[in-house]
Motif scaffolding. Sequence first.
Motif, PDB file in Angstrom:
ATOM      1  N   GLY A  93       8.074   0.542  10.756  1.00 34.63           N
ATOM      2  CA  GLY A  93       6.945  -0.203  10.208  1.00 34.63           C
ATOM      3  C   GLY A  93       6.508   0.420   8.902  1.00 34.63           C
ATOM      4  N   THR A  94       6.095  -0.434   7.969  1.00 31.07           N
ATOM      5  CA  THR A  94       5.610   0.028   6.664  1.00 31.07           C
ATOM      6  C   THR A  94       4.359  -0.749   6.306  1.00 31.07           C
ATOM      7  N   VAL A  95       3.299  -0.054   5.885  1.00 34.08           N
ATOM      8  CA  VAL A  95       2.134  -0.702   5.280  1.00 34.08           C
ATOM      9  C   VAL A  95       2.056  -0.205   3.847  1.00 34.08           C
ATOM     10  N   MET A  96       1.708  -1.127   2.948  1.00 34.94           N
ATOM     11  CA  MET A  96       1.632  -0.712   1.552  1.00 34.94           C
ATOM     12  C   MET A  96       0.813  -1.683   0.719  1.00 34.94           C
ATOM     13  N   GLY A  98      -0.864  -1.211  -3.725  1.00 35.97           N
ATOM     14  CA  GLY A  98      -0.756  -0.365  -4.914  1.00 35.97           C
ATOM     15  C   GLY A  98      -1.190   1.074  -4.704  1.00 35.97           C
ATOM     16  N   GLN A  99      -2.072   1.338  -3.724  1.00 38.82           N
ATOM     17  CA  GLN A  99      -2.603   2.690  -3.506  1.00 38.82           C
ATOM     18  C   GLN A  99      -2.088   3.354  -2.233  1.00 38.82           C
ATOM     19  N   VAL A 100      -1.544   2.575  -1.309  1.00 39.25           N
ATOM     20  CA  VAL A 100      -1.188   3.103   0.013  1.00 39.25           C
ATOM     21  C   VAL A 100       0.284   2.832   0.304  1.00 39.25           C
ATOM     22  N   TYR A 101       0.942   3.842   0.888  1.00 38.90           N
ATOM     23  CA  TYR A 101       2.297   3.649   1.383  1.00 38.90           C
ATOM     24  C   TYR A 101       2.422   4.512   2.635  1.00 38.90           C
ATOM     25  N   GLN A 126      -9.751  -2.234   2.500  1.00 40.63           N
ATOM     26  CA  GLN A 126      -8.572  -2.370   1.648  1.00 40.63           C
ATOM     27  C   GLN A 126      -7.491  -3.200   2.349  1.00 40.63           C
ATOM     28  N   ARG A 127      -6.966  -4.192   1.643  1.00 38.14           N
ATOM     29  CA  ARG A 127      -5.933  -5.075   2.203  1.00 38.14           C
ATOM     30  C   ARG A 127      -4.548  -4.522   1.879  1.00 38.14           C
ATOM     31  N   MET A 128      -3.678  -4.529   2.897  1.00 42.20           N
ATOM     32  CA  MET A 128      -2.313  -4.048   2.739  1.00 42.20           C
ATOM     33  C   MET A 128      -1.349  -5.034   3.365  1.00 42.20           C
ATOM     34  N   TYR A 150      -5.845  -4.720   7.310  1.00 36.09           N
ATOM     35  CA  TYR A 150      -6.971  -4.112   6.580  1.00 36.09           C
ATOM     36  C   TYR A 150      -7.312  -2.750   7.132  1.00 36.09           C
ATOM     37  N   ALA A 151      -7.841  -1.908   6.253  1.00 34.07           N
ATOM     38  CA  ALA A 151      -8.315  -0.589   6.655  1.00 34.07           C
ATOM     39  C   ALA A 151      -9.713  -0.711   7.211  1.00 34.07           C
TER      40      ALA A 151
END
Length: 151
Positions: A93-96, A98-101, A126-128, A150-151
């Motif tokens: 699984g990957t969430v990403m 522009g600021q989160v990976y 924050q939406r990812m 979302y966070a």
Amino acid sequence: MAKMRNRIVTLLAATAVMVGVSFGAGAGTAAAAPRLTYTTSWYQDYDSVIVYLYADGNYAGYVNWNSDPDSFGTPGDALRAHDGGADGWGVEGTVMNGQVYRVASTAGHASPYTTPWQTGDIPEGQRMMLDACLVKGSEEVCTGFDFYVYA
């Protein structure tokens, strides 16, 4: 002269047969990547999700994004993966954005296996994008970042 020509023809034919055998001996049948399907279970006001993965219709595992901590001790801003199918494919699984990976992968572990939660504080709201994949070596079959979390 005819005898020599027959020997050369026989040698060339034998060489061609051996070349064919050597190419064929190393060739195996390549297993095609499985057809990936999935179902989802959303919770926490649609900020969190479990994506259940199926390889050729058989349960393979899941990817879980958990937005907020809960009363059971599950951390927030957390991602994990579970491989539930002994089929040679891992789950990633990957969430990403522009600021989160963030990545959670079962690759290299025998099934069944669940990764630890991959955590770290992310600013609230924050939406990812979330991607859920089956992985084997350099191969992967993915949902294609079809989910917003979302966070």
